[in-house]
Design a protein around this motif. Structure first.
Motif, short mmCIF file in Angstrom:
data_model
loop_
_atom_site.label_atom_id
_atom_site.label_comp_id
_atom_site.label_asym_id
_atom_site.label_seq_id
_atom_site.Cartn_x
_atom_site.Cartn_y
_atom_site.Cartn_z
N ILE A 154 -16.60 55.05 21.84
CA ILE A 154 -16.67 55.02 23.30
C ILE A 154 -17.90 55.80 23.72
CG2 ILE A 154 -15.66 55.85 25.46
CD1 ILE A 154 -12.91 55.42 24.34
N VAL A 155 -18.70 55.20 24.61
CA VAL A 155 -19.86 55.88 25.18
C VAL A 155 -19.69 55.86 26.69
CG1 VAL A 155 -22.36 55.96 25.39
CG2 VAL A 155 -21.33 55.13 23.27
N THR A 156 -19.47 57.02 27.29
CA THR A 156 -19.39 57.07 28.75
C THR A 156 -20.80 57.11 29.31
OG1 THR A 156 -19.31 59.49 28.93
CG2 THR A 156 -17.21 58.35 28.57
N GLY A 157 -20.96 56.58 30.51
CA GLY A 157 -22.31 56.46 31.07
C GLY A 157 -23.18 55.57 30.19
N GLY A 158 -22.58 54.51 29.68
CA GLY A 158 -23.26 53.68 28.68
C GLY A 158 -24.14 52.58 29.23
N GLY A 159 -24.36 52.54 30.54
CA GLY A 159 -25.14 51.46 31.12
C GLY A 159 -26.62 51.72 31.22
N THR A 160 -27.03 52.98 31.15
CA THR A 160 -28.44 53.33 31.34
C THR A 160 -28.82 54.50 30.44
OG1 THR A 160 -27.93 54.87 33.14
CG2 THR A 160 -28.47 52.59 33.76
N GLY A 161 -30.12 54.72 30.30
CA GLY A 161 -30.65 55.92 29.68
C GLY A 161 -30.14 56.22 28.29
N ILE A 162 -29.79 57.48 28.07
CA ILE A 162 -29.31 57.92 26.75
C ILE A 162 -28.05 57.17 26.35
CG2 ILE A 162 -28.33 59.89 25.50
CD1 ILE A 162 -30.25 61.69 27.11
N GLY A 163 -27.16 56.93 27.30
CA GLY A 163 -25.92 56.23 26.99
C GLY A 163 -26.16 54.83 26.48
N ARG A 164 -27.04 54.12 27.16
CA ARG A 164 -27.35 52.75 26.73
C ARG A 164 -27.99 52.75 25.34
NH1 ARG A 164 -29.99 48.00 30.35
NH2 ARG A 164 -30.13 46.40 28.72
N ALA A 165 -28.95 53.64 25.13
CA ALA A 165 -29.61 53.71 23.83
C ALA A 165 -28.63 54.09 22.74
CB ALA A 165 -30.77 54.70 23.89
N THR A 166 -27.70 54.98 23.04
CA THR A 166 -26.72 55.40 22.05
C THR A 166 -25.76 54.27 21.71
OG1 THR A 166 -26.85 57.71 22.77
CG2 THR A 166 -24.87 57.05 21.58
N ALA A 167 -25.30 53.56 22.72
CA ALA A 167 -24.42 52.41 22.46
C ALA A 167 -25.12 51.41 21.54
CB ALA A 167 -24.01 51.75 23.77
N SER A 168 -26.40 51.16 21.80
CA SER A 168 -27.16 50.21 20.99
C SER A 168 -27.36 50.73 19.57
CB SER A 168 -28.53 49.95 21.64
OG SER A 168 -28.37 49.32 22.90
N ALA A 169 -27.65 52.03 19.42
CA ALA A 169 -27.85 52.61 18.09
C ALA A 169 -26.57 52.55 17.27
CB ALA A 169 -28.35 54.04 18.22
N LEU A 170 -25.44 52.87 17.88
CA LEU A 170 -24.17 52.81 17.17
C LEU A 170 -23.84 51.37 16.78
CD1 LEU A 170 -22.11 55.30 19.38
CD2 LEU A 170 -23.01 55.73 17.09
N ALA A 171 -24.14 50.45 17.69
CA ALA A 171 -23.90 49.04 17.40
C ALA A 171 -24.76 48.55 16.23
CB ALA A 171 -24.16 48.19 18.64
N ARG A 172 -26.04 48.93 16.21
CA ARG A 172 -26.91 48.52 15.10
C ARG A 172 -26.42 49.08 13.77
NH1 ARG A 172 -30.88 49.73 18.95
NH2 ARG A 172 -31.35 51.73 17.95
N ALA A 173 -25.76 50.24 13.83
CA ALA A 173 -25.23 50.84 12.62
C ALA A 173 -23.89 50.24 12.21
CB ALA A 173 -25.08 52.35 12.80
N GLY A 174 -23.39 49.30 13.02
CA GLY A 174 -22.19 48.56 12.63
C GLY A 174 -20.95 48.87 13.42
N ALA A 175 -21.00 49.84 14.34
CA ALA A 175 -19.80 50.19 15.11
C ALA A 175 -19.51 49.17 16.19
CB ALA A 175 -19.98 51.58 15.74
N SER A 176 -18.24 49.03 16.52
CA SER A 176 -17.84 48.34 17.74
C SER A 176 -17.88 49.36 18.86
CB SER A 176 -16.44 47.75 17.60
OG SER A 176 -16.40 46.81 16.53
N VAL A 177 -18.23 48.93 20.08
CA VAL A 177 -18.54 49.89 21.12
C VAL A 177 -17.84 49.54 22.43
CG1 VAL A 177 -20.39 51.00 22.43
CG2 VAL A 177 -20.81 50.28 20.08
#
Length: 277
Positions: A27-50
């Motif tokens: 779970i990434v709160t504030g996941g639509g912009t900035g650090i949150g968006r980049a983090t969601a994408s990084a976790l996804a590239r590493a194989g996580a569901s988000v």
């Protein structure tokens, strides 16, 4: 002989192996912009569901479309984490879709620039409600629902650097520093459950909202006070969080990780204010 490019001029290369977080749910709160968006994408590239949330529908839907198109299982739900009932609805939706949470990134936050003498108690409490109270609510609910029973999980909270205090941001610096002791305290109490907790203290990070504090010239001036001489990128923060989510970082807990170009080590790095009178 051609001079090598400076590190800041090179394109960002993701250091996390694809699939290393396969099977994990984040779970990434504030996941639509900035650090949150980049983090969601990084976790996804590493194989996580988000699962991502944010107060505004449009940005999180855009991230959801982007991650889904790349093959990631993604859930997006408009949520104001200050409202406990909305947090409950988010966690119910995550439970129905994924059944558990392994990684929690408490990224949602916000503040306003104001001199300390002009900041009311009401304003201070509003900042703390978002940056401290909401983090506590989301974290304890996620931990009690999934991480403690399953004896595993990692929790992140986003703090501030420099840690000594920031002019015009005293109210928010207070709130963000609370996240450091939250992470260290939870790591002590919940280590017996196999749950890790880490605070990420970000310095000057180039994001959508940064220039709102005075424009590009102000940001440039701030960057000149950073030992590395530049603002950090959201991808640099996201990559650190992705690494710390992996089993390779399994012995890292209860600490604050600085991502600030040396700003905390340097201090504020500029002259003190001229005495008034």
């Amino acid at each position: 002989m051609e001079e090598p490019a400076a590190p800041r001029d090179l394109p960002f290369a993701d250091p996390i192996a694809s699939g290393v977080l396969g099977g994990r749910i984040a779970i990434v709160t504030g996941g639509g912009t900035g650090i949150g968006r980049a983090t969601a994408s990084a976790l996804a590239r590493a194989g996580a569901s988000v699962a991502i949330c944010g107060r505004r529908e449009e940005p999180i839907r855009e991230v959801e479309r982007e991650l889904t198109a790349a093959g990631t299982a993604c859930l997006a739900l408009a949520t104001d984490v200050r409202e406990s009932e909305q947090v409950d609805a988010l966690l119910d939706a995550v439970d129905e879709r994924f059944g558990r949470v392994d990684i929690l990134v408490n990224n949602a936050g916000g503040q306003f620039a104001a001199a300390a003498e002009e900041t009311s108690t009401k304003g201070m409490r509003a900042v703390h409600r978002l940056n401290v109270d909401a983090v506590w609510d989301v974290t304890t609910k996620v931990a009690n629902r999934w991480m403690i029973p399953r004896r595993r999980g990692v929790i992140f909270a986003i703090g501030f650097s420099p840690r000594r205090g920031i002019p015009q941001m005293v109210h928010s610096s207070m709130a963000r520093s609370a996240l450091e002791t939250l992470a260290s305290g939870l790591s002590l109490e919940w280590s017996r459950f196999g749950v890790r907790a880490i605070c990420i203290a970000c310095g000057l990070i180039a994001s959508e909202g940064l220039e709102g504090y005075g424009g590009s010239e102000v940001v440039k001036e701030w960057a000149s006070q950073v030992p590395l001489g530049r603002a950090g990128s959201v991808d640099e923060v996201a990559a650190a969080i992705a690494f710390l989510s992996t089993d390779a970082a399994g012995y890292i807990t209860g600490t604050t990780v600085m991502i600030d170009g040396g700003a905390d080590a340097w201090g504020l790095g500029f002259s003190p204010p001229v005495p008034d009178g």
